[in-house]
Motif scaffolding. Structure first.
Motif, short mmCIF file in Angstrom:
data_model
loop_
_atom_site.label_atom_id
_atom_site.label_comp_id
_atom_site.label_asym_id
_atom_site.label_seq_id
_atom_site.Cartn_x
_atom_site.Cartn_y
_atom_site.Cartn_z
N LYS A 60 0.80 -1.22 0.00
CA LYS A 60 0.00 0.00 0.00
C LYS A 60 0.84 1.28 0.00
CE LYS A 60 -3.34 -2.54 2.85
NZ LYS A 60 -4.16 -3.03 1.75
N MET A 61 2.08 1.20 0.52
CA MET A 61 2.92 2.40 0.63
C MET A 61 4.37 1.96 0.73
SD MET A 61 1.96 3.30 4.62
CE MET A 61 0.21 2.97 4.37
N ASP A 62 5.30 2.90 0.52
CA ASP A 62 6.70 2.49 0.62
C ASP A 62 7.16 2.49 2.07
OD1 ASP A 62 7.77 5.00 1.41
OD2 ASP A 62 7.98 5.67 -0.67
N ALA A 63 8.33 1.92 2.28
CA ALA A 63 8.80 1.67 3.65
C ALA A 63 9.04 2.95 4.42
CB ALA A 63 10.08 0.83 3.62
N SER A 64 9.37 4.04 3.73
CA SER A 64 9.60 5.30 4.44
C SER A 64 8.32 5.79 5.09
CB SER A 64 10.15 6.37 3.48
OG SER A 64 9.22 6.65 2.46
N GLU A 65 7.16 5.30 4.63
CA GLU A 65 5.88 5.66 5.24
C GLU A 65 5.41 4.61 6.23
OE1 GLU A 65 3.10 7.94 2.24
OE2 GLU A 65 4.10 6.29 1.20
N TYR A 66 5.46 3.34 5.85
CA TYR A 66 4.88 2.33 6.75
C TYR A 66 5.70 2.12 8.01
CZ TYR A 66 7.66 -1.58 4.64
OH TYR A 66 8.65 -2.41 4.19
N LYS A 67 6.96 2.48 7.99
CA LYS A 67 7.73 2.40 9.24
C LYS A 67 7.14 3.32 10.30
CE LYS A 67 11.29 5.82 8.09
NZ LYS A 67 10.61 6.90 8.86
N ASN A 68 6.55 4.46 9.88
CA ASN A 68 5.96 5.39 10.84
C ASN A 68 4.76 4.76 11.55
OD1 ASN A 68 7.80 7.34 9.97
ND2 ASN A 68 6.40 8.14 8.42
N TYR A 116 -1.41 15.35 27.64
CA TYR A 116 -0.02 15.40 28.11
C TYR A 116 0.90 15.97 27.02
CZ TYR A 116 -2.15 12.41 31.58
OH TYR A 116 -2.99 11.91 32.55
N ASP A 117 1.57 17.06 27.36
CA ASP A 117 2.39 17.79 26.39
C ASP A 117 3.46 16.94 25.73
OD1 ASP A 117 0.97 20.07 26.88
OD2 ASP A 117 2.44 20.97 28.23
N GLN A 118 4.05 16.01 26.50
CA GLN A 118 5.18 15.25 25.95
C GLN A 118 4.77 14.35 24.78
OE1 GLN A 118 3.82 14.75 28.95
NE2 GLN A 118 4.21 12.69 29.79
N PHE A 119 3.45 14.11 24.61
CA PHE A 119 3.00 13.27 23.50
C PHE A 119 2.42 14.08 22.35
CE2 PHE A 119 2.33 10.63 27.40
CZ PHE A 119 3.38 9.75 27.18
N ASN A 120 2.46 15.38 22.49
CA ASN A 120 1.87 16.25 21.47
C ASN A 120 2.58 16.06 20.13
OD1 ASN A 120 0.30 18.26 20.30
ND2 ASN A 120 1.72 19.88 20.86
N ASP A 126 2.10 11.04 12.45
CA ASP A 126 2.46 10.28 11.26
C ASP A 126 1.72 8.95 11.15
OD1 ASP A 126 4.40 12.00 10.00
OD2 ASP A 126 5.68 11.62 11.73
N VAL A 127 0.98 8.60 12.20
CA VAL A 127 0.13 7.40 12.12
C VAL A 127 -1.23 7.89 11.61
CG1 VAL A 127 -0.71 5.36 13.34
CG2 VAL A 127 1.40 6.46 14.10
N ASP A 128 -1.28 8.18 10.33
CA ASP A 128 -2.48 8.77 9.72
C ASP A 128 -3.50 7.68 9.43
OD1 ASP A 128 -4.38 10.14 8.35
OD2 ASP A 128 -3.09 10.78 6.70
N LEU A 129 -4.46 7.54 10.35
CA LEU A 129 -5.44 6.45 10.24
C LEU A 129 -6.50 6.73 9.18
CD1 LEU A 129 -5.85 5.71 14.06
CD2 LEU A 129 -4.43 4.49 12.39
N GLN A 172 18.53 18.30 18.87
CA GLN A 172 17.77 19.05 17.88
C GLN A 172 17.68 18.22 16.60
OE1 GLN A 172 17.22 23.57 16.85
NE2 GLN A 172 19.31 22.99 16.38
N GLU A 173 16.53 18.34 15.91
CA GLU A 173 16.33 17.59 14.68
C GLU A 173 15.43 18.39 13.74
OE1 GLU A 173 16.15 15.33 11.58
OE2 GLU A 173 17.50 14.80 13.22
N LEU A 174 15.83 18.49 12.48
CA LEU A 174 15.09 19.28 11.50
C LEU A 174 13.81 18.58 11.04
CD1 LEU A 174 14.91 21.71 9.56
CD2 LEU A 174 16.38 20.44 7.98
N ASN A 175 13.90 17.27 10.78
CA ASN A 175 12.77 16.51 10.27
C ASN A 175 11.77 16.23 11.40
OD1 ASN A 175 11.33 13.85 9.74
ND2 ASN A 175 12.21 14.23 7.73
N THR A 176 10.53 16.67 11.24
CA THR A 176 9.54 16.56 12.32
C THR A 176 9.23 15.11 12.64
OG1 THR A 176 8.56 18.66 11.66
CG2 THR A 176 7.23 17.25 13.06
N THR A 177 9.10 14.28 11.62
CA THR A 177 8.83 12.85 11.85
C THR A 177 9.95 12.22 12.67
OG1 THR A 177 7.56 12.62 9.80
CG2 THR A 177 8.51 10.62 10.71
#
Length: 530
Positions: free
Chosen positions: A18-26, A125-129, A134-137, A250-255
């Motif tokens: 259904k999708m490539d690995a860069s997506e389904y790993k999320n 809870y803020d820490q899970f915001n 990326d788990v787009d149901l 620090q990390e640039l990519n949000t995912t």
């Protein structure tokens, strides 16, 4: 580890088409993380109730205990308060991973319930915001309608349910991520080399960065390109007060930033001990308020990335003492100088970069010379090729320190010592031990290590190409020509005997008239010795 990998592989089957690995790993990593939170909460409930895990040895029993305690109005509020104080969160029983999975097993699971579970946790809870964004149901890639999407996630839940995330020995998110990248490298490896450092390399870097700092009761680590966070997490395995580590990243990519947050939470890091930021490391300095220097800096930045290299950076305190800026097309030295700026005077920095930083000229040559004149470069370690997912190039690990009393540089050529893997080469424990022990000893080792004086480096015009300092050339063994001649004679004798036998055999053949020409021709060939 094998159980984790087999479950991931099986669960991926439901998503791979259904999708490539860069997506389904999320999806897989997000669901594993949620399962961890659910399972950990149930274990804590048993503990708070002063019951035994031997008695409450299944998730079904644990859930029932949780429901019973919440049904008691005298206990309910204290229980939730205790869970929030100790874990930092609570989850309603109906939203627990195994409750949703049990519904999936009898085909009454509703996708909306899982979505509500994510929203509930993220808003309370803020820490899970943002962690489950990326788990787009509702993605149409899961299925064309709600029913099809429901079926897809139902199958994934059932396959992940048996993964023992609490008993897994090691780094669940890191191990799962590494497996997904290695198994499906043709798809998932698109950018993977930029933000995942294989465990063996991470281990080696952490061991070196911890040397001489093991007894610090308060220890800080900084990774300005933190990726999944596994690189800075590894440092606590080599210091004597691992629970006191403060993590800054620090990390640039949000995912990927969300992946790092998951990873730290999975490792039991309290939110007070993590200072993480989703942003561009080079464009704007961070952190700028205390603390902004750290006991160790560990980095595996994207190799030869582009950056603005704007002249305004010449006034930036990270770069202004080196005379030049890293070129626009290769930000390697910009990353290195950023990390080095944030290193404490007593600290150690380890950074992975491509070999070009060791010898390229122009602006990079100017920066490299200044670092060497300051005595900032402590060691250069040449790594094997094909260690990292997404790239086969050989890399170098550069060790930097401040306030050194000498300007010599230790060179280690570990490029030929590795275990060959199916897709990637691997460093064994023995390979790592040899690098670390050689680093500690800081002595010449034939064809492996060399301590180069500043004068020697200056004579080489500040070129740090490892082959200039370590000769790994192996002379070919001399050939015994007499033995070769004797072997040739033996072969010729054997050939003559075979020809003679074949001649006799063909001579004695009975043949028809029409084959007479062919037989005569064959006999003539043998008589000529061809």
């Amino acid at each position: 580890m094998d159980n984790l990998n087999s479950k991931l592989f099986s669960a991926a089957d439901n998503l791979r088409s259904k999708m490539d690995a860069s997506e389904y790993k999320n999806y897989l990593l997000g669901l594993i993380f949620y399962k961890y939170l659910s399972d950990k909460l149930l274990v804590k409930v048993v503990e708070v109730a002063d019951e035994s895990l031997e008695e409450y040895d299944t998730a079904v029993k644990q859930v029932q205990l949780y429901r019973d305690l919440l049904a008691d109005d005298d206990i309910k509020n204290d229980l939730i308060e205790t869970l929030v104080d100790t874990l930092g969160y609570d989850i309603e029983p109906n939203y627990l991973f195994n409750v949703l999975t049990n519904q999936a097993k009898i085909n009454i699971f509703q996708l909306n319930d899982l979505n509500k579970a994510f929203i509930d946790l993220s808003t309370k809870y803020d820490q899970f915001n943002g962690l489950f964004d990326d788990v787009d149901l509702q993605s149409k890639k899961l299925g064309s309608d709600d029913q099809q999407r429901n079926i897809t996630i139902t199958e994934v839940l059932k396959k992940l349910n048996d993964v023992d995330v609490l008993g897994h020995n090691g780094d669940v998110i890191g191990d799962a991520y590494e497996f997904l990248i290695s198994q499906f490298a043709s798809e998932a490896g698109k950018k993977a080399g930029e933000f995942y450092t294989p465990h063996a390399v991470s281990d080696m870097m952490a061991r070196i960065a911890a040397i001489g700092q093991e007894d610090k009761k308060l220890f800080s680590v900084f990774d300005p390109t933190m990726g999944s966070g596994s690189l800075m997490l590894n440092i606590r395995n080599y210091i004597n007060y691992p629970d006191s580590v403060k993590y800054h990243g620090q990390e640039l990519n949000t995912t990927t930033y969300n992946l790092a947050k998951m990873n730290l939470i999975l490792h039991g890091v309290d939110k007070e001990d993590m200072n993480l930021r989703n942003g561009d490391t080079l464009n704007k300095d961070w952190p700028t308020s205390e603390p902004y220097t750290f006991d160790s800096v560990l980095m595996n930045p994207p190799y030869s990335a582009k950056w603005s290299s704007d002249d305004t950076f010449l006034d930036d305190s990270r770069f202004n003492r080196y005379g030049k800026l890293a070129p626009k097309s290769k930000a390697d030295f910009a990353f290195l100088l950023h990390g080095f700026y944030h290193l404490k005077d007593s600290g150690t920095m380890a950074i992975v970069l491509p070999h070009g930083v060791l010898f390229r000229g122009a602006a990079e040559g100017v920066i490299r010379q200044k670092l060497l004149e300051d005595g900032s470069i402590d060691a250069i370690i040449g790594m094997p090729a094909n260690l990292f997912f997404g790239t086969s190039i050989p890399t170098t690990v550069i060790i930097l320190k401040k306030n050194r009393t000498t300007r010599d540089v230790l060179f280690i050529d570990a490029s030929n010592e590795f275990k060959k893997g199916k897709n990637q080469n691997e460093l064994t424990k023995e390979n790592i031990d040899k690098i670390v022990e050689t680093y500690k000893a800081r002595e010449n080792v034939e064809k492996y290590a060399h301590v180069a004086s500043f004068d020697e480096i200056k004579e080489n015009e500040f070129n740090l190409n490892i082959t200039r300092y370590i000769d790994t050339f192996e002379e070919e063994k001399s050939v015994d020509m007499a033995a070769v001649g004797a072997e040739i004679q033996g072969i010729r004798k054997e050939k003559a005997e075979l020809q003679s036998n074949l001649f006799e055999m063909i001579s004695s053949l009975q043949y028809e008239k029409e084959n007479e020409e062919w037989i005569k021709g064959a006999l003539e060939v043998f008589e000529r010795g061809e």
